[in-house]
Design an enzyme around this catalytic site. Structure first.
Site, PDB file in Angstrom:
ATOM      1  N   ILE A 134       0.878  -1.162   0.000  1.00  0.00           N
ATOM      2  CA  ILE A 134       0.000   0.000   0.000  1.00  0.00           C
ATOM      3  C   ILE A 134       0.917   1.213   0.000  1.00  0.00           C
ATOM      4  O   ILE A 134       1.843   1.312   0.802  1.00  0.00           O
ATOM      5  CB  ILE A 134      -0.946  -0.009   1.227  1.00  0.00           C
ATOM      6  CG1 ILE A 134      -1.856   1.213   1.237  1.00  0.00           C
ATOM      7  CG2 ILE A 134      -0.186  -0.136   2.524  1.00  0.00           C
ATOM      8  CD1 ILE A 134      -2.913   1.187   2.340  1.00  0.00           C
ATOM      9  N   SER A 135       0.713   2.132  -0.931  1.00  0.00           N
ATOM     10  CA  SER A 135       1.628   3.259  -1.118  1.00  0.00           C
ATOM     11  C   SER A 135       1.599   4.213   0.063  1.00  0.00           C
ATOM     12  O   SER A 135       0.628   4.284   0.827  1.00  0.00           O
ATOM     13  CB  SER A 135       1.274   4.022  -2.396  1.00  0.00           C
ATOM     14  OG  SER A 135       1.430   3.212  -3.534  1.00  0.00           O
TER      15      SER A 135
END
Length: 288
Positions: A134-135
């Site tokens: 997840i960025s």
């Protein structure tokens, strides 16, 4: 030469109902036709967003795919740390107010493994399993800010390439009338579905498939945003943009070096900007 259509106008012969004819000449998928106020900029969050984590049932574990119990009480305790995250994003000037409001409403801890909940609101990427992450919130805010910059909100129909755990799709739901989100990894597609189901967001449609070819059944799009970078921007993505639409995606324009690329489609062609360096997982074709 046929001029591309407006991002908000339905193409001739197109209906926004279940199974309606799409711009590509096929039929649109049988998604719900009704688009709720929840998805628009400035709209109130769904009541499900404030539901304590303990009542959400079970969420997938990041490493593996089996299900693990949600963390009780976290949803009630996260408001302050989430607000602090939003303040940091605002101070960096990464995104307009509507994007910051979406970050304030969507609880990031619901989209990470229970063992990483304590890090959910730090500005760091986190593993979500199957070699994906997840960025960082700052990167997501930057890309959403670019997608929305100088444009009337809510946007129309937007295509997301790389659903991952579903976090960015939930944010997009506040900024767009309709979100089509594609994921090529079956376990992540299922994980996103499990994460989003309790939130009851009816304007997000999850699609399992190869995103390198885009999703012609839903075209034309008011925007396309990608969470994986290839050697360049795939031609099908550009072709599926409507006139006045924008694409935001990473691309490896030099060996081993990705950059953030913004492409605007105009009545006469495409305008392209290459921005700062970034690093995303590689864009791959096929499904797994």
């Amino acid at each position: 030469m046929v001029k591309p259509r407006s991002p908000l106008a339905a193409p001739p012969g197109t209906r926004e109902a279940n199974g309606a004819t799409g711009a590509s000449g096929g039929r649109r998928p049988g998604f719900p036709a009704a688009l709720p106020a929840w998805g628009g900029a400035g709209a109130k969050p769904s009541a499900a967003l404030s539901t304590p984590a303990a009542s959400r049932g079970r969420t997938p574990k990041a490493l593996g795919g089996e299900l693990a119990p949600a963390v009780a009480g976290v949803g009630l305790d996260s408001a302050a740390v989430r607000a602090a995250m939003v303040r940091r994003l605002a101070q960096q000037g990464l995104a307009p107010e509507a994007v910051l409001q979406a970050f304030e409403r969507v609880e990031r801890h619901r989209f990470v493994d229970s063992g990483l909940v304590a890090q959910a609101y730090e500005d760091t990427s986190l593993p979500i399993g199957w070699g994906q992450t997840i960025s960082k919130p700052s990167v997501v805010a930057r890309m959403l800010g670019l997608l929305c910059e100088g444009r009337a909100l809510p946007l129309g129909r937007v295509l997301e390439i790389g659903t991952g755990c579903g976090y960015q799709a939930a944010l997009l739901a506040h900024l767009c009338r309709e979100v089509y989100s594609m994921e090529r990894l079956r376990p992540l597609h299922e994980r996103a579905r499990e994460n989003l189901r309790p939130l009851r967001i009816p304007n997000v449609h999850l699609i399992f498939g190869d995103g390198t070819a885009g999703y012609p059944k839903g075209a034309p799009y008011a925007g396309i945003i990608a969470a994986a970078g290839g050697a360049d921007i795939p031609t099908p993505w550009l072709e599926q943009l409507a006139v006045g639409a924008r694409l935001v995606a990473p691309a490896e324009l030099a060996p081993g070096r990705q950059s953030l690329v913004v492409v605007d489609r105009t009545a006469v062609g495409y305008e392209r900007r290459v921005l700062e360096g970034v690093w995303f997982v590689p864009l791959k074709s096929g499904v797994a």
